[in-house]
Design a protein around this motif. Structure first.
Motif, mmCIF file in Angstrom:
data_model
loop_
_atom_site.group_PDB
_atom_site.id
_atom_site.type_symbol
_atom_site.label_atom_id
_atom_site.label_comp_id
_atom_site.label_asym_id
_atom_site.label_seq_id
_atom_site.Cartn_x
_atom_site.Cartn_y
_atom_site.Cartn_z
ATOM 1 N N TRP A 185 0.815 -1.208 0.000
ATOM 2 C CA TRP A 185 0.000 0.000 0.000
ATOM 3 C C TRP A 185 0.856 1.269 0.000
ATOM 4 O O TRP A 185 0.403 2.334 -0.420
ATOM 5 C CB TRP A 185 -0.967 0.026 1.193
ATOM 6 N N ALA A 186 2.108 1.175 0.473
ATOM 7 C CA ALA A 186 2.958 2.366 0.585
ATOM 8 C C ALA A 186 3.373 2.919 -0.780
ATOM 9 O O ALA A 186 3.524 4.132 -0.940
ATOM 10 C CB ALA A 186 4.200 2.053 1.413
ATOM 11 N N THR A 246 2.452 8.971 -5.394
ATOM 12 C CA THR A 246 1.533 10.074 -5.683
ATOM 13 C C THR A 246 2.108 11.385 -5.143
ATOM 14 O O THR A 246 2.146 12.407 -5.846
ATOM 15 C CB THR A 246 0.143 9.801 -5.076
ATOM 16 N N ILE A 247 2.577 11.353 -3.914
ATOM 17 C CA ILE A 247 3.170 12.546 -3.299
ATOM 18 C C ILE A 247 4.428 12.968 -4.067
ATOM 19 O O ILE A 247 4.624 14.155 -4.361
ATOM 20 C CB ILE A 247 3.484 12.282 -1.815
#
Length: 147
Positions: free
Chosen positions: A39-40, A46-47
């Motif tokens: 999930w990371a 995205t960031i």
């Protein structure tokens, strides 16, 4: 280059992660215990892609074409190539070479951008750290799965 074009370029690079997903092949690989949870990756990327875009825009607005923007484009191309090499072609060796070149391009961009926009350079610091971690992970997975 407008903010729109920069955003399109960043989206194009980011889309390689969607086109070349880990899939069954990756799930079957041995990975080190320190591998970040699945999930990371989309959260962090995205960031980072937002920071990459903003940084490129800041440099473009302040200086326009030049060495820093050339390095920004080079790192974006190397970034896009990694998913294709690692997940698409299953070439962990070439992906490792690519990610090492990517890290060098990121560091060169930080140096070039720092004279133009300290904020633009700072926005690439987390990217450099993540890519350094990703390079170590790439190398570890490659070593663990070499026959």
């Amino acid at each position: 280059m407008s903010a729109f074009i920069i955003a399109l370029l960043v989206l194009a690079a980011a889309s390689t992660g969607a086109m070349f997903k880990p899939g069954e092949w990756y799930r079957g690989l041995e990975r080190p215990s320190w591998t970040p949870p699945n999930w990371a990756f989309p959260v962090v990327w995205t960031i980072l892609y937002i920071a990459i875009g903003v940084s490129g825009w800041l440099v473009w607005e302040a200086r326009g074409p030049g060495l820093a923007m050339a390095l920004w484009l080079v790192q974006l191309g190397l970034n896009a190539a990694w998913s294709w090499l690692f997940f698409g072609r299953h070439r962990m060796d070439l992906a490792f070479v690519d990610i090492c070149l990517l890290l060098l391009a990121i560091l060169a961009y930080i140096i070039a951008a720092s004279a133009i926009s300290p904020l633009a350079a700072l926005l690439f610091a987390p990217y450099a750290a993540w890519v350094a971690l990703a390079a170590m992970l790439n190398r570890s997975v490659w070593r663990l799965n070499s026959a």
